[in-house]
Scaffold this motif. Structure first.
Motif, PDB file in Angstrom:
ATOM      1  N   ALA A   6       7.781  -4.833 -29.224  1.00 29.28           N
ATOM      2  CA  ALA A   6       8.322  -4.052 -28.110  1.00 29.28           C
ATOM      3  C   ALA A   6       8.286  -2.553 -28.371  1.00 29.28           C
ATOM      4  O   ALA A   6       8.299  -1.759 -27.427  1.00 29.28           O
ATOM      5  CB  ALA A   6       9.756  -4.485 -27.816  1.00 29.28           C
ATOM      6  N   PHE A   7       8.244  -2.162 -29.638  1.00 22.89           N
ATOM      7  CA  PHE A   7       8.306  -0.742 -29.981  1.00 22.89           C
ATOM      8  C   PHE A   7       7.000  -0.276 -30.619  1.00 22.89           C
ATOM      9  O   PHE A   7       6.212  -1.087 -31.114  1.00 22.89           O
ATOM     10  CB  PHE A   7       9.474  -0.486 -30.934  1.00 22.89           C
ATOM     11  N   PRO A   8       6.770   1.054 -30.633  1.00 21.84           N
ATOM     12  CA  PRO A   8       5.545   1.591 -31.258  1.00 21.84           C
ATOM     13  C   PRO A   8       5.501   1.308 -32.754  1.00 21.84           C
ATOM     14  O   PRO A   8       6.538   1.307 -33.427  1.00 21.84           O
ATOM     15  CB  PRO A   8       5.649   3.096 -30.984  1.00 21.84           C
ATOM     16  N   ILE A   9       4.298   1.083 -33.239  1.00 17.26           N
ATOM     17  CA  ILE A   9       4.118   0.823 -34.668  1.00 17.26           C
ATOM     18  C   ILE A   9       4.186   2.131 -35.444  1.00 17.26           C
ATOM     19  O   ILE A   9       4.927   2.260 -36.417  1.00 17.26           O
ATOM     20  CB  ILE A   9       2.776   0.111 -34.927  1.00 17.26           C
TER      21      ILE A   9
ATOM     22  N   ALA B 140       0.585  10.696 -30.333  1.00 13.11           N
ATOM     23  CA  ALA B 140       0.177   9.435 -29.699  1.00 13.11           C
ATOM     24  C   ALA B 140       0.808   8.285 -30.464  1.00 13.11           C
ATOM     25  O   ALA B 140       0.947   8.337 -31.686  1.00 13.11           O
ATOM     26  CB  ALA B 140      -1.334   9.305 -29.681  1.00 13.11           C
ATOM     27  N   ASP B 141       1.217   7.273 -29.725  1.00 14.52           N
ATOM     28  CA  ASP B 141       1.755   6.076 -30.368  1.00 14.52           C
ATOM     29  C   ASP B 141       1.280   4.855 -29.586  1.00 14.52           C
ATOM     30  O   ASP B 141       0.802   4.979 -28.451  1.00 14.52           O
ATOM     31  CB  ASP B 141       3.283   6.095 -30.441  1.00 14.52           C
ATOM     32  N   THR B 142       1.399   3.706 -30.216  1.00 12.26           N
ATOM     33  CA  THR B 142       0.967   2.478 -29.549  1.00 12.26           C
ATOM     34  C   THR B 142       1.712   1.282 -30.107  1.00 12.26           C
ATOM     35  O   THR B 142       2.224   1.319 -31.233  1.00 12.26           O
ATOM     36  CB  THR B 142      -0.548   2.257 -29.710  1.00 12.26           C
ATOM     37  N   THR B 143       1.786   0.251 -29.304  1.00 15.28           N
ATOM     38  CA  THR B 143       2.353  -1.028 -29.729  1.00 15.28           C
ATOM     39  C   THR B 143       1.210  -1.967 -30.103  1.00 15.28           C
ATOM     40  O   THR B 143       0.033  -1.628 -29.943  1.00 15.28           O
ATOM     41  CB  THR B 143       3.183  -1.652 -28.600  1.00 15.28           C
ATOM     42  N   LEU B 144       1.561  -3.141 -30.585  1.00 14.40           N
ATOM     43  CA  LEU B 144       0.531  -4.127 -30.920  1.00 14.40           C
ATOM     44  C   LEU B 144      -0.259  -4.534 -29.674  1.00 14.40           C
ATOM     45  O   LEU B 144      -1.493  -4.617 -29.716  1.00 14.40           O
ATOM     46  CB  LEU B 144       1.174  -5.358 -31.564  1.00 14.40           C
ATOM     47  N   ILE B 145       0.441  -4.758 -28.577  1.00 16.85           N
ATOM     48  CA  ILE B 145      -0.249  -5.118 -27.337  1.00 16.85           C
ATOM     49  C   ILE B 145      -1.143  -3.975 -26.882  1.00 16.85           C
ATOM     50  O   ILE B 145      -2.268  -4.188 -26.403  1.00 16.85           O
ATOM     51  CB  ILE B 145       0.774  -5.472 -26.233  1.00 16.85           C
ATOM     52  N   GLY B 146      -0.646  -2.733 -27.044  1.00 18.10           N
ATOM     53  CA  GLY B 146      -1.467  -1.569 -26.688  1.00 18.10           C
ATOM     54  C   GLY B 146      -2.733  -1.492 -27.516  1.00 18.10           C
ATOM     55  O   GLY B 146      -3.797  -1.123 -27.008  1.00 18.10           O
ATOM     56  N   ALA B 147      -2.623  -1.847 -28.812  1.00 17.96           N
ATOM     57  CA  ALA B 147      -3.803  -1.835 -29.673  1.00 17.96           C
ATOM     58  C   ALA B 147      -4.806  -2.901 -29.242  1.00 17.96           C
ATOM     59  O   ALA B 147      -6.023  -2.668 -29.246  1.00 17.96           O
ATOM     60  CB  ALA B 147      -3.385  -2.062 -31.121  1.00 17.96           C
TER      61      ALA B 147
END
Length: 210
Positions: free
Chosen positions: A64-67, A77-84
């Protein structure tokens, strides 16, 4: 077919033995091939439920949160696992995206969800619907859960990126670290012991009813 819960079969060489009565922390081995036949689980089954719940909570937080957050020249810039996974798909690496999705999200979630369901006190008293199918599903999913490999890849990438930009660990990174530890403990429990305990309780209930 008549069931014999008093017998145990070696999974390696198919030798048949009378099921032993084990003391605290005792382990029974096959006399022919020395494979593990059975072990005393003690209170580990009861301890496994809160560990599974903790792993499920960390699993939700990790997704749910950025890695990480990367800051470079005033931009971040940030991303989550789903975003990756979505980014990999957009870049034409659908196969890699599917592999990441399956090994770090789908298969670990299957293991934890099934284990949570089977460890519920109501499920241990009597066979829940789909008991055999769920055990087989959890056993099949075990080799494919690779969150520890994902964590190793993240750490290697962070070390390389730290020379070029400021890398700020996100809440998901710490959650993945804790999840890796809990999954190692949870997955090390052999699912066949759940089967044995359930069968033993059914046999004891039958004897009590008789």
């Amino acid at each position: 077919m008549h069931k014999r819960p008093d017998l145990i079969v070696c999974e390696q060489c198919d030798a048949v033995y009378q099921r032993p009565r084990l003391g605290r922390r005792e382990v029974a081995h096959c006399l022919r091939c020395d494979a593990e036949l059975d072990r005393d689980t003690g209170k580990r089954l009861e301890q496994l439920l809160p560990l599974t719940i903790g792993a499920l909570i960390l699993f939700v937080l990790a997704n749910a949160f950025p890695i990480v957050t990367i800051e470079l020249q005033g931009l971040s810039a940030d991303t989550t696992l789903i975003g990756a996974v979505i980014a990999l798909t957009r870049d034409g690496m659908s196969e890699v995206a599917l592999l990441v999705l399956a090994t770090t999200l789908l298969f670990p979630l299957i293991q934890l969800a099934v284990l949570f369901y089977l460890l519920l006190p109501s499920s241990r008293q009597a066979r829940p619907p789909g008991f055999v199918l769920l055990l087989r599903m959890m056993q099949a999913a075990r080799p494919w859960g690779m969150i520890e490999v994902f964590m190793l890849g993240i750490l290697v990438a962070l070390i390389k990126l730290s020379n070029m930009a400021e890398v700020i660990p996100g809440p998901a990174l710490w959650s993945f670290g804790g999840l890796t530890v809990l999954l190692t403990v949870v997955v090390s429990f052999n699912p066949r012991y759940i089967w044995h305990i359930c069968e033993q309780r059914r046999a004891d209930a039958g004897e009590t009813g008789a």
